[in-house]
Design a protein around this motif. Sequence first.
Motif, PDB file in Angstrom:
ATOM      1  N   LEU A   1       1.030  -1.335  -0.080  1.00  0.00           N
ATOM      2  CA  LEU A   1       0.143  -0.056  -0.116  1.00  0.00           C
ATOM      3  C   LEU A   1       0.727   1.267   0.175  1.00  0.00           C
ATOM      4  N   ALA A   2       1.781   1.166   0.798  1.00  0.00           N
ATOM      5  CA  ALA A   2       2.766   1.997   0.918  1.00  0.00           C
ATOM      6  C   ALA A   2       3.685   2.475  -0.452  1.00  0.00           C
ATOM      7  N   ALA A   3       4.022   1.438  -1.034  1.00  0.00           N
ATOM      8  CA  ALA A   3       4.640   1.620  -2.543  1.00  0.00           C
ATOM      9  C   ALA A   3       3.615   2.060  -3.592  1.00  0.00           C
ATOM     10  N   ILE A   4       2.340   1.875  -3.481  1.00  0.00           N
ATOM     11  CA  ILE A   4       1.473   2.287  -4.599  1.00  0.00           C
ATOM     12  C   ILE A   4       0.905   3.490  -4.209  1.00  0.00           C
ATOM     13  N   ALA A   5       1.185   4.200  -2.914  1.00  0.00           N
ATOM     14  CA  ALA A   5       0.418   5.442  -2.506  1.00  0.00           C
ATOM     15  C   ALA A   5       0.640   6.357  -3.590  1.00  0.00           C
TER      16      ALA A   5
END
Length: 266
Positions: free
Chosen positions: A258-262
Motif C-alpha cells: 500500500l505504501a509503495a503504490i500510494a
Amino acid sequence: MGDSPRTFRLAHASRGATVDPGSLPLPCAVTRDWAWGSATGAGVRICLIDSGVDTSHAGFTRPITTLTVSDDDVVPDDLGDQAGHGTACAGVIRAVAPDCELTSVRVLGGGLHGRGEALLAALEWAIERRFPLVNLSLSTRRAEHKEALHDLVDRAYFAGVTVVASAHNRPVRSYPWHFPSVISVGSHDLDVADRIEYNPDPPAEFFARGIGVEVPLPGGGTSRLTGNSFATPHITGFCARVLQRHPGFATGQLKHVLAAIADNRT
C-alpha cells in the motif's frame, strides 16, 4: 458537510503531505498492475464487524453471510442492520472488491451502541477462522478493553489475519487503531475512489476516500456519508485485490505494498 471539500473537521485526515520514495526501500518496482492488476477480490474472505448488513438492498448482487454475537457466541443474524453503518461499509467494500466473499458479524445496534465483550468475541471468532481480512470501522475508548484488544490484534497479526481499523473521527485516543499490528486508516477529501495516501506521520498509516462517500442505506437508496469509517473499507477492498493476486501476504507485506503504490509518493 460544508460547501467546500476542505471544510471537514475530521481528526486523522490527510493534510496533503508528500512522501519521499527513497524512504521506502523496495526490492523491485511495485506498481498497481503488479499489486492487483485486474483483480476484483475474488475468493478473498472478509469479515466485517459492525452493525450488520441489509442484504436485501438492490446494490448487493452477491451473497453476504450475516451473523451476530449473542451471549458471546457467533450465531446467524435475523435482525439486520438497525443503524445503517454496516450496510454502508459493506457497500464500499463491494464497490472496491466486488467479488470478495463477505461475512458480516453484527456487534452494534441502533445508535451504534454495543458491548466491548461482543467486539472481542467477534474478533476472536474471525481470527480462529483465519479470515485474511477483518474490517473494523469502529473503536473503543474504554480502558478495560485495551489489553484484550491489543492481545487479539497481535494474535491476528501472527495468525496471518490482517485487521484494517478506522482511526477515530475526533482527536481522542481509542483502540485498536492505535496498535501497530493493524492497518490504521484516516480520510483524504479527494473525490477519487482509488486514491491511497501513505501518512509520513502515523499512527494513522493510510488515508483513503472518506468525505462524501456514496453508500447504500438499509431499506434501499443511497446517501453520501463522511467519516474515517468509510475510508477504512476502501483500504480493506484494496487489500482484497492484492490478496487475490498474491495469496498469503501478511499484514506487514500489505502495508508495504500500500505504501509503495500510494499516490502521494513523489
